[in-house]
Write an enzyme that holds these catalytic residues in place. Structure first.
Site, mmCIF file in Angstrom:
data_model
loop_
_atom_site.group_PDB
_atom_site.id
_atom_site.type_symbol
_atom_site.label_atom_id
_atom_site.label_comp_id
_atom_site.label_asym_id
_atom_site.label_seq_id
_atom_site.Cartn_x
_atom_site.Cartn_y
_atom_site.Cartn_z
ATOM 1 N N PHE A 137 0.819 -1.225 0.000
ATOM 2 C CA PHE A 137 0.000 0.000 0.000
ATOM 3 C C PHE A 137 0.850 1.272 0.000
ATOM 4 O O PHE A 137 0.334 2.359 0.235
ATOM 5 C CB PHE A 137 -0.933 -0.004 1.223
ATOM 6 C CG PHE A 137 -1.901 -1.150 1.218
ATOM 7 C CD1 PHE A 137 -3.109 -1.056 0.531
ATOM 8 C CD2 PHE A 137 -1.596 -2.337 1.857
ATOM 9 C CE1 PHE A 137 -3.997 -2.121 0.502
ATOM 10 C CE2 PHE A 137 -2.480 -3.416 1.834
ATOM 11 C CZ PHE A 137 -3.687 -3.311 1.164
ATOM 12 N N LYS A 189 -6.669 -4.769 -1.798
ATOM 13 C CA LYS A 189 -5.791 -3.810 -2.497
ATOM 14 C C LYS A 189 -6.588 -2.988 -3.523
ATOM 15 O O LYS A 189 -6.496 -1.762 -3.576
ATOM 16 C CB LYS A 189 -4.641 -4.565 -3.178
ATOM 17 C CG LYS A 189 -3.753 -3.717 -4.053
ATOM 18 C CD LYS A 189 -3.014 -2.631 -3.283
ATOM 19 C CE LYS A 189 -2.383 -1.628 -4.225
ATOM 20 N NZ LYS A 189 -1.734 -0.527 -3.547
ATOM 21 N N CYS A 245 -0.669 3.499 -10.335
ATOM 22 C CA CYS A 245 -1.604 2.592 -9.644
ATOM 23 C C CYS A 245 -3.084 2.959 -9.802
ATOM 24 O O CYS A 245 -3.854 2.137 -10.290
ATOM 25 C CB CYS A 245 -1.246 2.514 -8.165
ATOM 26 S SG CYS A 245 0.310 1.650 -7.905
HETATM 27 P P1 NAD Z 1 8.058 -1.211 -11.762
HETATM 28 O O1 NAD Z 1 7.650 -1.207 -13.205
HETATM 29 O O2 NAD Z 1 8.667 0.008 -11.181
HETATM 30 O O3 NAD Z 1 9.069 -2.422 -11.497
HETATM 31 C C1 NAD Z 1 8.865 -3.710 -11.957
HETATM 32 C C2 NAD Z 1 10.244 -4.375 -12.085
HETATM 33 O O4 NAD Z 1 10.074 -5.766 -12.324
HETATM 34 C C3 NAD Z 1 11.067 -3.836 -13.256
HETATM 35 O O5 NAD Z 1 12.348 -3.427 -12.785
HETATM 36 C C4 NAD Z 1 11.193 -5.036 -14.206
HETATM 37 O O6 NAD Z 1 12.435 -5.086 -14.910
HETATM 38 C C5 NAD Z 1 11.104 -6.192 -13.216
HETATM 39 N N1 NAD Z 1 10.732 -7.482 -13.793
HETATM 40 C C6 NAD Z 1 9.783 -7.763 -14.713
HETATM 41 N N2 NAD Z 1 9.744 -9.089 -14.974
HETATM 42 C C7 NAD Z 1 10.680 -9.656 -14.168
HETATM 43 C C8 NAD Z 1 11.114 -10.993 -13.959
HETATM 44 N N3 NAD Z 1 10.574 -12.034 -14.613
HETATM 45 N N4 NAD Z 1 12.112 -11.230 -13.084
HETATM 46 C C9 NAD Z 1 12.689 -10.203 -12.408
HETATM 47 N N5 NAD Z 1 12.315 -8.906 -12.561
HETATM 48 C C10 NAD Z 1 11.312 -8.637 -13.428
HETATM 49 O O7 NAD Z 1 6.735 -1.616 -10.957
HETATM 50 P P2 NAD Z 1 6.262 -1.072 -9.529
HETATM 51 O O8 NAD Z 1 5.768 0.322 -9.639
HETATM 52 O O9 NAD Z 1 7.299 -1.396 -8.530
HETATM 53 O O10 NAD Z 1 4.971 -1.992 -9.287
HETATM 54 C C11 NAD Z 1 5.098 -3.377 -9.069
HETATM 55 C C12 NAD Z 1 3.751 -3.911 -8.622
HETATM 56 O O11 NAD Z 1 3.392 -3.354 -7.356
HETATM 57 C C13 NAD Z 1 2.579 -3.589 -9.547
HETATM 58 O O12 NAD Z 1 1.666 -4.655 -9.530
HETATM 59 C C14 NAD Z 1 1.945 -2.361 -8.906
HETATM 60 O O13 NAD Z 1 0.586 -2.226 -9.219
HETATM 61 C C15 NAD Z 1 2.137 -2.671 -7.440
HETATM 62 N N6 NAD Z 1 2.209 -1.492 -6.584
HETATM 63 C C16 NAD Z 1 2.888 -0.388 -6.990
HETATM 64 C C17 NAD Z 1 2.954 0.726 -6.163
HETATM 65 C C18 NAD Z 1 3.674 1.973 -6.601
HETATM 66 O O14 NAD Z 1 3.470 3.023 -5.966
HETATM 67 N N7 NAD Z 1 4.483 1.934 -7.647
HETATM 68 C C19 NAD Z 1 2.336 0.700 -4.895
HETATM 69 C C20 NAD Z 1 1.679 -0.458 -4.495
HETATM 70 C C21 NAD Z 1 1.615 -1.547 -5.347
#
Ligand code: NAD
Length: 418
Positions: A137, A189, A245
């Site tokens: 979150f 979520k 998000c």
């Molecule tokens: P992001 O795009 O910043 O990072 C994702 C990472 O995963 C990238 O670095 C990518 O290279 C890597 N990746 C992809 N496939 C892979 C694999 N097979 N093995 C290893 N690494 C791999 O994404 P994020 O913003 O961190 O969001 C991630 C998840 O968390 C999403 O589902 C998002 O909805 C959720 N989320 C995000 C936030 C936010 O504020 N960004 C907050 C809560 C939840």
């Protein structure tokens, strides 16, 4: 515990916080360049406190980064999947990265490792993949603070071993730990983000009324926010929600509702109202400037304290104005490189807030960076313009009495006062 975090993005890097509770963390990503940068001590994202925490974790020997998943998984107690779940064209969550990541982990993991999905995934994903759920979150810009001091920890599990391990991994924090089914955790979520998005759209619609009836949305928001049943947060009027998000999670939740034959009209309306908030702002600008205006923009990130421009309201507004023939010069403290990937040379970029407004009569404030409050105070030169007209999409400068400084000021939901 030895924890492997798969995906070194905004959420995965916040998991560096596990080292603060004495756990060992190995961050794994398929992006070799990102891992190389992290190993050199360079941060691939802007997040307050991250450089310090990464340096501290490395120095203590608790933190490392690698692209070698098989090596990382040796002896791991837990593995958290933190890869992206971007939207598909129909609005549903694209699970290809989660599916690939889970399959790669399962191919090399030991039977005693607990596999947990932290990414935001549609209800049923954890059952389908046989994992636990621990949705995140955190808010970008204060991701580490939120990770280390959450309001609550949601733990979705189907077995006692996973429950025990997840409770143990978070044992150091005082926040309530809510254990539930994986379906309830996944839905929690989406419900949280859907609710917050609806709250923002609600206040933006009230702001539209405020403008018409001569009320001030800031007074209204403050007054309703003091009611504990409503609460003070997410009541700031503006150009609508954005980021990686809220837009995608509201769309995915609508899709989940459709699939389950639930008519989620409120959420659809919130989504439409969000577009309307941007359009209202753009219409206001164009009504004042006339066609093909030359505009300065302060702020491109989807919010302050981040470099993230995914689904940024600022970028949406810029796109709408470009479509109307505007020429735009923009400044942002952190997000220009990311914005260039979206906007390229369709706009030009300034090195500072003051450079941005040289010779421009109209300034748009699109991200609530606190430093813009200071920057506007120090604006001395109005260039060739008799008057700098400011359109503030965040009401960031609303209390600065800019009219006295010779500016014309237009905010959101600020009807004429008595
Ligand atoms: P992001 O795009 O910043 O990072 C994702 C990472 O995963 C990238 O670095 C990518 O290279 C890597 N990746 C992809 N496939 C892979 C694999 N097979 N093995 C290893 N690494 C791999 O994404 P994020 O913003 O961190 O969001 C991630 C998840 O968390 C999403 O589902 C998002 O909805 C959720 N989320 C995000 C936030 C936010 O504020 N960004 C907050 C809560 C939840």
């Amino acid at each position: 515990m030895k924890i492997v975090v798969v995906g070194a993005g905004y959420v995965g890097l916040a998991c560096v916080g596990f080292t603060e509770w004495g756990h060992q963390v190995i961050g794994v990503d398929i992006d070799a360049d990102k891992i190389a940068r992290l190993n050199r001590g360079e941060m691939p994202i802007v997040e307050s406190g991250l450089p310090e925490l990464v340096a501290k974790g490395k120095a203590s020997g608790l933190l490392s980064f690698t692209t070698n998943l098989a090596e990382a998984m040796k002896g791991a107690d837990m593995c958290f999947i933190c890869v992206g779940t971007p939207p598909l064209p129909d609005g549903s969550a694209d699970l290809q990265y989660v599916d690939v990541a889970v399959a790669s982990v399962k191919a090399v993991m030991e039977p005693t490792t607990t596999l947990v999905i932290k990414s935001t995934v549609p209800v049923g994903t954890c059952v389908r993949l046989g994992t636990a759920s621990n949705p995140e979150f955190l808010r970008e810009g204060r991701a580490l603070q939120d990770f280390l001091h959450p309001d609550r920890v949601v733990i979705g599990v189907a077995d006692d071993v996973s429950k025990k391990k997840l409770l143990e991994v978070y044992a150091s924090i005082a926040a309530p730990k809510l254990t539930m089914s994986t379906a309830s955790a996944e839905l929690t979520k989406y419900a949280a983000n859907g609710f917050l998005a609806t709250k923002i759209s609600f206040v933006n619609e009230i702001a539209a009324i405020a403008e018409k009836v001569g009320a001030d949305i800031r007074d209204v928001s403050k007054a309703i926010g003091l009611d504990p049943r409503i609460g003070p947060h997410f009541l700031r009027a503006g150009i609508g929600y954005g980021g990686s998000c809220f837009p995608k999670d509201t769309e995915a939740l609508m899709k989940i509702a459709d699939l389950n034959e639930v008519d989620f009209e409120i959420l659809r309306a919130a989504h439409v109202a969000n577009d309307r908030a941007r359009q209202r702002f753009v219409d206001k600008v164009l009504a004042a400037t006339g066609p093909n205006p030359k505009l300065a923009v302060w702020g491109l990130a989807f919010k302050a304290q981040t470099d993230d421009v995914r689904k940024s309201a600022a970028i949406d507004v810029v796109e709408l104005l470009l479509a109307k023939g505007a020429s735009i010069i923009a400044y942002d403290p952190t997000a220009i490189d990311n914005a260039k990937c979206v906007l390229g040379d369709r706009i030009s970029y300034a090195q500072s807030p003051s450079d941005c407004i040289i010779g421009v009569c109209f300034l748009l404030v699109l991200t609530e960076w606190p430093e813009f409050r200071e920057a506007i105070r120090t604006v001395q030169s109005l260039g060739d313009c008799k008057l700098l007209k400011i359109f503030d999409g965040r009401n960031l400068l609303a209390d600065l009495a800019l009219e006295k400084q010779g500016f014309e000021y237009v905010g959101v939901g600020l009807g004429k006062r008595d």
